[in-house]
Design a protein around this motif. Sequence first.
Motif, PDB file in Angstrom:
ATOM      1  N   VAL A 164      -5.284  38.061 -22.105  1.00  0.00           N
ATOM      2  CA  VAL A 164      -4.018  38.396 -22.753  1.00  0.00           C
ATOM      3  C   VAL A 164      -3.765  39.894 -22.665  1.00  0.00           C
ATOM      4  O   VAL A 164      -4.685  40.698 -22.839  1.00  0.00           O
ATOM      5  N   ARG A 165      -2.499  40.270 -22.408  1.00  0.00           N
ATOM      6  CA  ARG A 165      -2.153  41.686 -22.318  1.00  0.00           C
ATOM      7  C   ARG A 165      -1.082  42.048 -23.348  1.00  0.00           C
ATOM      8  O   ARG A 165      -0.305  41.199 -23.778  1.00  0.00           O
ATOM      9  N   CYS A 166      -1.049  43.329 -23.702  1.00  0.00           N
ATOM     10  CA  CYS A 166      -0.014  43.847 -24.593  1.00  0.00           C
ATOM     11  C   CYS A 166       0.728  45.016 -23.955  1.00  0.00           C
ATOM     12  O   CYS A 166       1.616  45.603 -24.571  1.00  0.00           O
ATOM     13  N   ASN A 167       0.351  45.362 -22.715  1.00  0.00           N
ATOM     14  CA  ASN A 167       1.027  46.414 -21.939  1.00  0.00           C
ATOM     15  C   ASN A 167       0.767  46.109 -20.467  1.00  0.00           C
ATOM     16  O   ASN A 167       0.493  44.959 -20.114  1.00  0.00           O
ATOM     17  N   GLU A 168       0.808  47.119 -19.609  1.00  0.00           N
ATOM     18  CA  GLU A 168       0.658  46.860 -18.179  1.00  0.00           C
ATOM     19  C   GLU A 168      -0.783  46.583 -17.766  1.00  0.00           C
ATOM     20  O   GLU A 168      -1.029  46.105 -16.646  1.00  0.00           O
ATOM     21  N   SER A 169      -1.747  46.867 -18.625  1.00  0.00           N
ATOM     22  CA  SER A 169      -3.133  46.565 -18.315  1.00  0.00           C
ATOM     23  C   SER A 169      -3.336  45.049 -18.310  1.00  0.00           C
ATOM     24  O   SER A 169      -2.855  44.348 -19.211  1.00  0.00           O
ATOM     25  N   HIS A 170      -4.048  44.533 -17.315  1.00  0.00           N
ATOM     26  CA  HIS A 170      -4.187  43.084 -17.146  1.00  0.00           C
ATOM     27  C   HIS A 170      -4.616  42.376 -18.423  1.00  0.00           C
ATOM     28  O   HIS A 170      -4.142  41.276 -18.733  1.00  0.00           O
ATOM     29  N   HIS A 171      -5.512  42.955 -19.184  1.00  0.00           N
ATOM     30  CA  HIS A 171      -5.878  42.385 -20.485  1.00  0.00           C
ATOM     31  C   HIS A 171      -6.393  43.470 -21.410  1.00  0.00           C
ATOM     32  O   HIS A 171      -7.179  44.325 -21.019  1.00  0.00           O
ATOM     33  N   SER A 172      -5.883  43.409 -22.627  1.00  0.00           N
ATOM     34  CA  SER A 172      -6.409  44.235 -23.707  1.00  0.00           C
ATOM     35  C   SER A 172      -7.286  43.414 -24.634  1.00  0.00           C
ATOM     36  O   SER A 172      -8.058  43.956 -25.416  1.00  0.00           O
ATOM     37  N   THR A 173      -7.118  42.097 -24.551  1.00  0.00           N
ATOM     38  CA  THR A 173      -8.005  41.178 -25.242  1.00  0.00           C
ATOM     39  C   THR A 173      -8.084  39.901 -24.422  1.00  0.00           C
ATOM     40  O   THR A 173      -7.370  39.717 -23.443  1.00  0.00           O
ATOM     41  N   ALA A 174      -8.991  39.048 -24.815  1.00  0.00           N
ATOM     42  CA  ALA A 174      -9.126  37.733 -24.184  1.00  0.00           C
ATOM     43  C   ALA A 174      -9.819  36.826 -25.183  1.00  0.00           C
ATOM     44  O   ALA A 174     -10.478  37.291 -26.128  1.00  0.00           O
ATOM     45  N   PHE A 175      -9.664  35.521 -24.962  1.00  0.00           N
ATOM     46  CA  PHE A 175     -10.252  34.531 -25.856  1.00  0.00           C
ATOM     47  C   PHE A 175     -11.122  33.603 -25.022  1.00  0.00           C
ATOM     48  O   PHE A 175     -10.646  32.914 -24.119  1.00  0.00           O
ATOM     49  N   ALA A 176     -12.426  33.642 -25.315  1.00  0.00           N
ATOM     50  CA  ALA A 176     -13.390  32.863 -24.555  1.00  0.00           C
ATOM     51  C   ALA A 176     -13.484  31.445 -25.098  1.00  0.00           C
ATOM     52  O   ALA A 176     -13.452  31.224 -26.307  1.00  0.00           O
ATOM     53  N   ARG A 177     -13.621  30.502 -24.193  1.00  0.00           N
ATOM     54  CA  ARG A 177     -13.720  29.085 -24.573  1.00  0.00           C
ATOM     55  C   ARG A 177     -15.158  28.800 -25.013  1.00  0.00           C
ATOM     56  O   ARG A 177     -15.944  28.200 -24.279  1.00  0.00           O
ATOM     57  N   ALA A 178     -15.473  29.207 -26.232  1.00  0.00           N
ATOM     58  CA  ALA A 178     -16.861  29.192 -26.689  1.00  0.00           C
ATOM     59  C   ALA A 178     -17.190  28.061 -27.655  1.00  0.00           C
ATOM     60  O   ALA A 178     -18.358  27.735 -27.848  1.00  0.00           O
ATOM     61  N   GLY A 179     -16.187  27.488 -28.308  1.00  0.00           N
ATOM     62  CA  GLY A 179     -16.444  26.458 -29.307  1.00  0.00           C
ATOM     63  C   GLY A 179     -16.661  26.989 -30.698  1.00  0.00           C
ATOM     64  O   GLY A 179     -16.877  26.222 -31.642  1.00  0.00           O
TER      65      GLY A 179
END
Length: 294
Positions: A164-179
């Motif tokens: 997930v991004r909040c500006n032009e950077s490819h991602h500022s956060t991400a959500f891992a499918r961890a359970g």
Amino acid sequence: MKLRSIELALPNAAEAAAFLTDVWGMALAETRDRTIYLRGSGTFPYLLALAESPDGYVRSTTFTCTPDRLDQLKHGVAAAGLPATPTVSQDPGGGHGIVVELAEGELLRFLADTSEVEPIEGADLPVKLTHIVFNSADAESTGTLVEAALGFRVSDRTKGMVFVRCNESHHSTAFARAGFASLNHIAFEMADMDAVMRGIGRLRDHGLVPAWGPGRHGPGANVFAYFIAPFGPVIEFSTAVEKVPDDYQAGAPEDWTWPEGRIDQWGMSDKDFDGLREAEARFRHRREWEPAPL
């Protein structure tokens, strides 16, 4: 909008700070009320706050934005019915804004009217945070939620993560499918690839080897090296994350596959799956406030 900092509570905060300054490469910004603030070479007053606590948890992850963007966030958060509260920051950099709790407990703080500081010299200091990744029980739902409520954009989906991004950077956060929901890792942006490699060498001098890396990711194309910090969480040296345009088309898991036996573009290093999995579960989310009207 910019990712600025993450705020942790943990035992033996002073020992953690000593590792981060003496070995990892950060600089002490200041100490306030038993909270230690550590900075990089860039203009943010701090990147990591360490508050003394009997146990470890994530207090918040902080983004800075304009007053207009803050107003948009308030409307989006209210419309989504997410728990939130107004806040005035007592941390270096000040500012005012809101703290929001996402569906799985992730705590994001958004501040406007913050101040920055003069950069400092240091070729081996991190410049800033490049991303914070969270583990999630339902990464798809969380990605949909942050798009609708926060105005973020999903950049890519893989078998393991929603980026997930909040500006032009490819991602500022991400959500891992961890359970489960927790802090996955903290990524520090280094000036260049040489700074990443010098960091790996510096940690080897202190008896620490990467839990994964060096390598180059697919989504974001950033160079990386992950370590399990002595004080618990997974921390990453990173550099050169991809910048993407507004019309960037999000990839699907089938777009990000590797030849057998490889898990990144280079394929030159192993991954400590068990050690990383254990470290990634250590820092859960804990709300320290009651919801209030925005």
